[in-house]
Design a protein around this motif. Structure first.
Motif, short mmCIF file in Angstrom:
data_model
loop_
_atom_site.label_atom_id
_atom_site.label_comp_id
_atom_site.label_asym_id
_atom_site.label_seq_id
_atom_site.Cartn_x
_atom_site.Cartn_y
_atom_site.Cartn_z
N ASP A 47 26.53 54.80 17.70
CA ASP A 47 25.50 55.85 17.73
C ASP A 47 24.91 55.77 19.17
O ASP A 47 23.56 55.56 19.39
CB ASP A 47 24.45 55.53 16.67
CG ASP A 47 23.49 56.85 16.40
OD1 ASP A 47 23.77 57.79 16.75
OD2 ASP A 47 22.46 56.52 15.68
N LEU A 48 25.61 56.34 20.05
CA LEU A 48 25.04 56.47 21.42
C LEU A 48 24.11 57.36 21.66
O LEU A 48 24.24 58.55 21.63
CB LEU A 48 26.29 56.71 22.36
CG LEU A 48 26.18 56.45 23.96
CD1 LEU A 48 25.69 55.11 24.20
CD2 LEU A 48 27.36 56.94 24.81
N LYS A 49 22.91 57.21 22.11
CA LYS A 49 21.73 57.89 22.65
C LYS A 49 21.69 58.10 23.85
O LYS A 49 21.03 59.08 24.31
CB LYS A 49 20.59 57.35 21.85
CG LYS A 49 20.48 56.97 20.32
CD LYS A 49 20.57 58.38 19.71
CE LYS A 49 20.69 58.24 18.37
NZ LYS A 49 20.90 59.57 17.30
N GLY A 50 22.12 57.16 24.80
CA GLY A 50 21.75 57.36 26.11
C GLY A 50 22.53 56.22 27.01
O GLY A 50 22.79 55.05 26.42
N VAL A 51 22.62 56.61 28.46
CA VAL A 51 23.17 55.59 29.18
C VAL A 51 22.24 55.31 30.28
O VAL A 51 21.84 56.22 31.11
CB VAL A 51 24.59 55.98 29.57
CG1 VAL A 51 25.21 54.85 30.70
CG2 VAL A 51 25.40 56.17 28.57
N ILE A 52 21.99 54.08 30.76
CA ILE A 52 21.15 54.04 32.01
C ILE A 52 21.79 53.14 33.04
O ILE A 52 22.58 52.04 32.72
CB ILE A 52 19.87 53.22 31.76
CG1 ILE A 52 19.03 53.96 30.61
CG2 ILE A 52 19.21 52.81 33.02
CD1 ILE A 52 17.88 53.30 29.87
N LEU A 53 22.23 53.55 34.38
CA LEU A 53 22.88 53.00 35.10
C LEU A 53 21.88 52.67 36.23
O LEU A 53 21.05 53.44 36.83
CB LEU A 53 23.87 53.87 35.97
CG LEU A 53 25.26 53.98 35.12
CD1 LEU A 53 24.96 55.43 34.33
CD2 LEU A 53 26.48 54.34 35.92
N SER A 54 21.83 51.23 36.60
CA SER A 54 20.94 50.83 37.72
C SER A 54 21.51 50.80 38.77
O SER A 54 22.84 50.87 39.30
CB SER A 54 20.81 49.58 37.39
OG SER A 54 19.93 48.62 38.59
N SER A 55 20.70 51.45 40.10
CA SER A 55 21.21 51.42 41.20
C SER A 55 22.08 50.37 41.88
O SER A 55 21.85 49.10 41.72
CB SER A 55 20.05 51.83 42.34
OG SER A 55 20.54 52.10 43.51
N THR A 56 23.40 50.45 42.50
CA THR A 56 23.95 49.49 43.21
C THR A 56 24.04 49.95 44.64
O THR A 56 23.35 50.90 45.29
CB THR A 56 25.55 49.61 42.62
OG1 THR A 56 26.06 50.70 42.96
CG2 THR A 56 25.35 49.57 41.10
N CYS A 57 24.50 49.06 45.26
CA CYS A 57 24.61 49.19 46.93
C CYS A 57 26.10 50.09 47.08
O CYS A 57 26.14 50.16 48.30
CB CYS A 57 24.94 47.68 47.44
SG CYS A 57 26.34 46.69 47.17
N GLU A 58 26.67 50.31 45.97
CA GLU A 58 27.88 51.37 46.39
C GLU A 58 27.56 52.55 45.57
O GLU A 58 26.92 52.81 44.60
CB GLU A 58 29.07 50.66 45.52
CG GLU A 58 29.33 49.00 46.10
CD GLU A 58 29.87 49.21 47.27
OE1 GLU A 58 30.83 49.97 47.39
OE2 GLU A 58 29.49 48.22 47.95
N ARG A 59 28.11 53.46 46.09
CA ARG A 59 27.96 55.03 45.54
C ARG A 59 28.55 55.11 44.19
O ARG A 59 30.04 54.58 44.46
CB ARG A 59 28.62 56.02 46.50
CG ARG A 59 28.42 57.45 46.22
CD ARG A 59 28.74 58.37 47.07
NE ARG A 59 27.94 58.35 48.42
CZ ARG A 59 26.76 59.07 48.30
NH1 ARG A 59 26.35 59.91 47.41
NH2 ARG A 59 26.09 58.95 49.46
N ILE A 60 28.46 55.68 43.38
CA ILE A 60 29.14 55.81 42.03
C ILE A 60 29.90 56.97 42.05
O ILE A 60 29.39 58.15 42.58
CB ILE A 60 28.23 55.90 40.67
CG1 ILE A 60 27.45 54.55 40.86
CG2 ILE A 60 29.05 56.24 39.40
CD1 ILE A 60 26.15 54.53 39.61
#
Length: 195
Positions: free
Chosen positions: A69-82
């Protein structure tokens, strides 16, 4: 990536996936701690998706696809471009995706949002704080890699330093990603001091 799920003891309002590079960072710890607290209070399952040094978020899509039951995704900043392909795949999951403390600018697909601090204001506040503490000659050592948000950050620093008649010394040496910031800063500073 490694997956660690936090399961709420009550009936769940759904899953939120938090993806981050497992890096010793106080700001990452604060974000992770805040998300865990909010998930408990709001009765969500918080699923941690951790990547290691040099790993990408490519496997994140598959992990998210298997959430009940996916409600959201949070990606924390990295030193690499996604990469854009990863962002487009995440956008197709049918939930909101947030890039937290984002250090890069992107042409974002639908349902992907960037949460970034005002880096110019952050730079101004940093310089103002140092000047208020009596510092008039301020050195700047940049981290690698160069991120998009560095330019407005430096604009804020330079504006405040010029307004306060202080001096800015930008060192050409940089702190490499995953190196000890403290050790590198001490070495670079000592190498650039007039003796």
């Amino acid at each position: 990536g490694e997956v660690k799920a936090f399961k709420s003891p009550k009936a769940s309002n759904g899953d939120i996936v938090f993806a981050y590079t497992d890096y010793p960072s106080e700001s990452l710890w604060r974000i992770r701690n805040t998300l865990e607290q909010c998930a408990r209070q709001r009765n969500f399952n918080l699923i941690h998706f951790r990547t290691g040094k040099g790993e990408s978020f490519n496997a994140l899509y598959e992990q998210c696809r298997h959430c009940d039951d996916l409600k959201g995704v949070i990606l924390s900043s990295t030193c690499e471009r996604i990469d854009l392909t990863t962002l487009e795949r995440l956008s197709s999951l049918g939930c909101s995706v947030a890039l937290a403390d984002n250090q890069f600018t992107y042409d974002l697909p639908d349902s992907v949002f960037s949460l970034s601090p005002d880096m110019e204001d952050r730079g101004r506040i940093l310089a103002s704080h140092l000047i208020e503490k009596g510092h008039k000659n301020i050195g700047m050592i940049r981290n690698e890699p160069l991120v998009d948000m560095f330019k407005p950050f430096m604009k804020g620093i330079k504006r405040e330093i010029n307004d306060q008649n202080a001096q800015l010394h930008c060192f050409s040496a940089t702190i490499n990603s995953w190196d000890s910031s403290m050790d590198a800063a001490q070495t670079i500073t000592c190498d650039n001091l007039d003796t």
